[in-house]
Design an enzyme around this catalytic site. Structure first.
Site, PDB file in Angstrom:
ATOM      1  N   GLU A   1     -11.485  -2.890  26.768  1.00 48.62           N
ATOM      2  CA  GLU A   1     -11.230  -4.034  27.652  1.00 48.62           C
ATOM      3  C   GLU A   1     -11.805  -3.871  29.062  1.00 48.62           C
ATOM      4  O   GLU A   1     -11.136  -4.208  30.039  1.00 48.62           O
ATOM      5  CB  GLU A   1      -9.715  -4.264  27.717  1.00 48.62           C
ATOM      6  CG  GLU A   1      -8.895  -3.119  28.375  1.00 48.62           C
ATOM      7  CD  GLU A   1      -8.447  -2.027  27.433  1.00 48.62           C
ATOM      8  OE1 GLU A   1      -9.096  -1.821  26.384  1.00 48.62           O
ATOM      9  OE2 GLU A   1      -7.444  -1.355  27.735  1.00 48.62           O
TER      10      GLU A   1
ATOM     11  N   GLU B   1      -0.900  -1.370  25.225  1.00 48.15           N
ATOM     12  CA  GLU B   1      -1.308  -1.728  23.866  1.00 48.15           C
ATOM     13  C   GLU B   1      -0.264  -2.552  23.103  1.00 48.15           C
ATOM     14  O   GLU B   1      -0.624  -3.420  22.318  1.00 48.15           O
ATOM     15  CB  GLU B   1      -1.701  -0.469  23.078  1.00 48.15           C
ATOM     16  CG  GLU B   1      -2.874   0.308  23.687  1.00 48.15           C
ATOM     17  CD  GLU B   1      -4.162  -0.511  23.843  1.00 48.15           C
ATOM     18  OE1 GLU B   1      -4.280  -1.583  23.208  1.00 48.15           O
ATOM     19  OE2 GLU B   1      -5.043  -0.082  24.611  1.00 48.15           O
TER      20      GLU B   1
ATOM     21  N   HIS C   1      -7.617  -9.486  21.233  1.00 47.51           N
ATOM     22  CA  HIS C   1      -6.975  -8.269  21.745  1.00 47.51           C
ATOM     23  C   HIS C   1      -7.587  -7.845  23.084  1.00 47.51           C
ATOM     24  O   HIS C   1      -6.862  -7.658  24.064  1.00 47.51           O
ATOM     25  CB  HIS C   1      -7.117  -7.150  20.708  1.00 47.51           C
ATOM     26  CG  HIS C   1      -6.490  -5.864  21.116  1.00 47.51           C
ATOM     27  ND1 HIS C   1      -5.223  -5.485  20.717  1.00 47.51           N
ATOM     28  CD2 HIS C   1      -6.937  -4.863  21.918  1.00 47.51           C
ATOM     29  CE1 HIS C   1      -4.939  -4.309  21.258  1.00 47.51           C
ATOM     30  NE2 HIS C   1      -5.958  -3.906  21.981  1.00 47.51           N
ATOM     31  N   GLU C   2      -8.904  -7.723  23.118  1.00 51.85           N
ATOM     32  CA  GLU C   2      -9.531  -7.242  24.366  1.00 51.85           C
ATOM     33  C   GLU C   2      -9.344  -8.256  25.495  1.00 51.85           C
ATOM     34  O   GLU C   2      -9.133  -7.885  26.650  1.00 51.85           O
ATOM     35  CB  GLU C   2     -11.009  -6.907  24.146  1.00 51.85           C
ATOM     36  CG  GLU C   2     -11.282  -5.881  23.037  1.00 51.85           C
ATOM     37  CD  GLU C   2     -10.410  -4.637  23.082  1.00 51.85           C
ATOM     38  OE1 GLU C   2      -9.927  -4.268  24.163  1.00 51.85           O
ATOM     39  OE2 GLU C   2     -10.180  -4.034  22.007  1.00 51.85           O
TER      40      GLU C   2
ATOM     41  N   ASP D   1      -7.337  11.561  23.468  1.00 53.52           N
ATOM     42  CA  ASP D   1      -8.189  10.712  22.637  1.00 53.52           C
ATOM     43  C   ASP D   1      -7.468  10.226  21.387  1.00 53.52           C
ATOM     44  O   ASP D   1      -8.024   9.502  20.584  1.00 53.52           O
ATOM     45  CB  ASP D   1      -9.454  11.469  22.218  1.00 53.52           C
ATOM     46  CG  ASP D   1     -10.423  11.587  23.383  1.00 53.52           C
ATOM     47  OD1 ASP D   1     -10.425  10.681  24.231  1.00 53.52           O
ATOM     48  OD2 ASP D   1     -11.153  12.585  23.437  1.00 53.52           O
TER      49      ASP D   1
ATOM     50  N   HIS E   1      -5.924  -8.009  27.114  1.00 54.40           N
ATOM     51  CA  HIS E   1      -5.808  -6.926  28.099  1.00 54.40           C
ATOM     52  C   HIS E   1      -6.098  -7.413  29.522  1.00 54.40           C
ATOM     53  O   HIS E   1      -5.742  -6.729  30.487  1.00 54.40           O
ATOM     54  CB  HIS E   1      -6.773  -5.787  27.768  1.00 54.40           C
ATOM     55  CG  HIS E   1      -6.250  -4.770  26.798  1.00 54.40           C
ATOM     56  ND1 HIS E   1      -5.072  -4.087  27.000  1.00 54.40           N
ATOM     57  CD2 HIS E   1      -6.761  -4.289  25.634  1.00 54.40           C
ATOM     58  CE1 HIS E   1      -4.887  -3.227  26.001  1.00 54.40           C
ATOM     59  NE2 HIS E   1      -5.892  -3.338  25.151  1.00 54.40           N
TER      60      HIS E   1
HETATM   61  N1  BES Z   1      -7.994   0.168  25.050  1.00 54.32           N
HETATM   62  C1  BES Z   1      -8.169   0.256  23.654  1.00 54.32           C
HETATM   63  C2  BES Z   1      -9.099   1.365  23.238  1.00 54.32           C
HETATM   64  C3  BES Z   1      -8.629   2.756  23.608  1.00 54.32           C
HETATM   65  C4  BES Z   1      -7.288   3.097  23.561  1.00 54.32           C
HETATM   66  C5  BES Z   1      -9.548   3.705  23.962  1.00 54.32           C
HETATM   67  C6  BES Z   1      -6.878   4.380  23.904  1.00 54.32           C
HETATM   68  C7  BES Z   1      -9.150   4.976  24.302  1.00 54.32           C
HETATM   69  C8  BES Z   1      -7.802   5.319  24.275  1.00 54.32           C
HETATM   70  C9  BES Z   1      -8.664  -1.058  23.061  1.00 54.32           C
HETATM   71  O1  BES Z   1      -8.132  -2.190  23.683  1.00 54.32           O
HETATM   72  C10 BES Z   1      -8.180  -1.132  21.645  1.00 54.32           C
HETATM   73  O2  BES Z   1      -7.001  -1.172  21.457  1.00 54.32           O
HETATM   74  N2  BES Z   1      -9.086  -1.156  20.688  1.00 54.32           N
HETATM   75  C11 BES Z   1      -8.744  -1.290  19.291  1.00 54.32           C
HETATM   76  C12 BES Z   1      -8.771  -2.756  18.958  1.00 54.32           C
HETATM   77  C13 BES Z   1      -7.820  -3.243  17.930  1.00 54.32           C
HETATM   78  C14 BES Z   1      -6.411  -2.803  18.077  1.00 54.32           C
HETATM   79  C15 BES Z   1      -7.886  -4.758  17.812  1.00 54.32           C
HETATM   80  C16 BES Z   1      -9.765  -0.518  18.493  1.00 54.32           C
HETATM   81  O3  BES Z   1     -10.690   0.031  19.096  1.00 54.32           O
HETATM   82  O4  BES Z   1      -9.653  -0.442  17.280  1.00 54.32           O
HETATM   83 ZN    ZN Z   2      -6.074  -2.379  23.291  1.00 53.76          ZN
END
Ligand code: BES
Ligand code: ZN
Length: 666
Positions: free
Chosen positions: A310, A357, A334-335, A413, A338
């Site tokens: 996001e 989240e 989703h994004e 991570d 955020h």
């Molecule tokens: N912010 C997250 C990605 C993230 C979370 C990166 C924690 C590093 C550490 C992003 O918004 C996300 O949740 N992405 C998901 C999308 C899905 C839940 C729709 C993904 O990458 O799968």
């Molecule tokens: Zn997210």
């Protein structure tokens, strides 16, 4: 999992007591007087609980503004230049500025004093495997501005550099950042904690044939000339710093939304994400104006390790959701969500990950419901909750709570736990049902306004909710219920249940097929969307016979699918069942795609047996040069920690007994 005993954090004791008492004596005045709330968009004057992922000392000094002047070098795979911090000193006796770094080479540190820049003494500590190297700068004068000259390492954990061959167009190189959770420090020295928010500007030079974009005020009409300037006038946390460069062109979706992508991808992306403006509008109706001006999508190469990120004004998006039928666009919802939950109101450390989240997954579902209807949003809740149940079953209790207790070790991570996403969304849906949609929507809108541009803890949310929701409508929820949702493991027995009409049909079709040789009639399956197929695959027994898989494959063509959500379910089932006919396509998919969520289940299935492990190693060896460092690290750890069984488990036909009973649609 709990490696650090609680008594090592005596400073947290008052907070724990506070969190236990908040729900009993919640008081609005306290919320308004809390340091974070009073700071008006800056960092909290006094940070309530320490961010264990950062060396920064926000109680002494916070960054108010960051000015970058950097050069991208695709041959050396480095970013080099200066970072200049405008600082607010909150502790008059402080003499040091502590920054986070990882694999950076620091060549100079200066402080501004009386209008000139003077060298400052500094020390770069040995690297900690998780946190990187603490950079301690001696600032006896508490300079209002400090400047660090640095260069990144070619293997910086937060950057990926791709050769032209690894791109869609094969002409120009590509690079992009992924700063969340704690990788911003690998490309900028900074106070790398979400508790601190700052504005930023950047001047970036690069070879003149690539376009450079940042999580800032990108100009859709920008010309490629090798020099770019950016400004992010709203305060953001460091994990939202982002940069990308490559053969990127822009196409609009609406006046304020559009797509940046390689030329060969851009039209497909615009068509897939055509509903983006509609999504922004429904979210604004629910939760107030979109506050970040433009909302653009950047389509990354398939090696992007996440589905989406996001980054403010410019969400980074995996190309694996461009499947031609808009069936995976809840990722965009989703994004976009955020922009309210996460970017506007931000968790103050990863321990409060659910504030980002969980809220976002709830808002995402509301957007999907508004734009695509309740049947679709219900299916998505059921899919997510069945997965949540499965993952909770194998999680230690300490990590099943929404708000992670101090002292619980967090993998930076590994923060994509289904608990913060789906249990978080479930809790908010519970509150929505108890208080009624109208009251809950108004509450949430007020919450986003109240904490706009601030970073907060779970306890601050609870305090606000006590004053503005729980206390306002007494006897609607009990303190014990809130405590259970937020701090206890598992899912409360009184959690609201979502039933999906569509999945009832899928369950009957699956059961009928498992009990007979006949596949469900075409007129039924032809009407199924991706979500129905995902539920069908999710509800199959752990293993099937090779004949059963061949029958499914012949009818539905799962092997070789372009749909990553189907691939991440079908290939592991094929591996577990010994259906080696899928191996070639499985290998091609796993090699091409670097999105962790899609390929880790495949690797996980492979490493269970010796022949599978051999294939996993073969795929990884070929894929590795194209994988992102985050994905490489995950696959390496999986392979190193596996104990494969000598032979593949025999494929036995599993009768539709208890295991295959219709999955209750939650
Ligand atoms: N912010 C997250 C990605 C993230 C979370 C990166 C924690 C590093 C550490 C992003 O918004 C996300 O949740 N992405 C998901 C999308 C899905 C839940 C729709 C993904 O990458 O799968
Ligand atoms: Zn997210």
């Amino acid at each position: 999992m709990i490696r650090v005993p609680l008594f090592r954090f005596p400073q947290l004791a008052p907070l724990l007591l506070l969190s236990l008492s908040i729900l009993v004596v919640g008081c609005q005045r306290d919320a308004e007087n809390a340091p974070a709330a009073a700071a008006g968009g800056g960092a909290p004057a006094e940070v309530a609980d320490r961010d264990e992922h950062s060396y920064a000392e926000p109680a002494k000094v916070v960054t108010e503004d960051l000015a970058l002047d950097i050069a991208l070098d695709f041959d050396a795979r480095t970013i080099a230049g200066t970072a200049t911090y405008t600082l607010q000193w909150t502790d008059d006796s402080a003499t040091q500025l502590v920054l986070d770094t990882r694999d950076l080479t620091i060549s100079k540190v200066e402080g501004e004093a009386g209008g000139t820049w003077q060298p400052l003494q500094y020390a770069l500590a040995d690297a900690d495997a998780t946190l990187g190297s603490k950079l301690t700068i001696e600032t006896p004068q508490r300079n209002a501005r400090v400047r660090v000259t640095y260069v990144t390492a070619p293997e910086a954990s937060g950057l990926q550099w791709l050769t032209p061959e690894m791109t869609e167009g094969k002409q120009l190189p590509f690079m992009f950042s992924q700063s969340q959770q704690i990788h911003a420090r690998s490309w900028v020295p900074l106070q790398d904690t979400p508790a601190i928010r700052y504005t930023y500007t950047a001047r970036v030079t690069a070879r003149p044939d690539v376009m450079v974009l940042m999580s800032a005020d990108n100009d859709p009409a920008a010309q490629r000339d090798g020099e770019y300037t950016f400004s992010m006038p709203q305060k953001i946390p460091s994990y939202l710093m982002a940069i990308a460069a490559g053969d990127l062109v822009f196409k609009p979706i609406s006046g304020r939304a559009g797509v940046w992508a390689e030329p060969a991808m851009v039209d497909r992306a615009v068509a897939e994400f055509a509903d983006t403006e509609k999504m922004i509008e429904v979210t604004e109706q629910l939760y107030g104006p979109y506050r970040w001006e433009r909302y653009d999508l950047l389509i990354l190469p398939p090696s992007f390790p996440y589905g989406g990120m996001e980054n403010p004004r410019l969400s980074f998006i995996t190309p694996t959701v461009i499947v031609g039928d808009k069936s995976l666009v809840s990722l965009i919802a989703h994004e976009l969500a955020h922009s309210w939950s996460g970017n506007l109101v931000t968790f103050s450390s990863a321990k409060h990950g659910w504030l980002n989240e969980g809220f976002t997954s709830y808002v995402e579902n509301r957007i999907v419901e508004s734009v695509y209807g309740k049947d679709v949003s219900d299916m998505e809740y059921v899919i997510a909750r069945n997965a949540l149940r499965d993952s909770i079953a194998s999680m230690p209790e300490a990590t099943q709570a929404l708000a992670v207790k101090p002292g619980t070790e967090l993998d930076a991570d590994g923060a994509l736990s289904a608990v913060s996403y789906d249990k978080g969304a479930w809790f908010l849906q519970f509150l929505e049902q108890r208080f009624g949609r109208e009251n809950f929507d108004a509450f949430l809108r007020g919450y986003f306004d109240h904490f706009a541009f601030q970073s907060i803890t779970t306890e601050q949310f609870l305090e606000y909710a006590q004053a503005n929701l729980f206390g306002k409508f007494p006897d609607t929820v009990t303190d014990a219920e809130i405590q259970e949702w937020v701090y206890a493991p598992g899912i409360p027995s009184y959690a609201p249940q979502v039933m999906s009409r569509n999945f009832g049909i899928v369950d009957s079709a699956r059961l009928a097929w498992l009990g007979s040789p006949n596949l469900p009639p075409r007129q039924i399956t032809d009407a199924w969307s991706t979500q129905e197929w995902l539920h069908f695959l999710d509800s199959l027994p752990q293993t099937l016979t090779v004949e059963q898989l061949a029958q499914l494959d012949a009818a539905y063509g799962f092997t070789g699918t372009d749909n990553g959500e189907i691939a991440m379910r079908w290939y592991p089932l094929a591996v577990r069942s010994g259906y080696t006919q899928a191996n070639e396509a499985l290998a091609a998919f796993t090699e091409r795609v670097g999105r962790r969520k899609l390929i880790m289940p495949i690797y996980t299935a492979l490493v269970q047996t010796e022949p599978g492990m051999a294939l996993a190693k073969e795929i990884f060896a070929r894929a590795r040069p194209g994988y992102h460092p985050i994905t490489t690290a995950s696959v390496e750890a999986l392979i190193a920690g596996a104990t494969p069984a000598p032979a593949p488990a025999p494929a036995v036909e599993v009768p539709p007994a208890e295991d295959a009973a219709p999955t209750p649609a939650n």
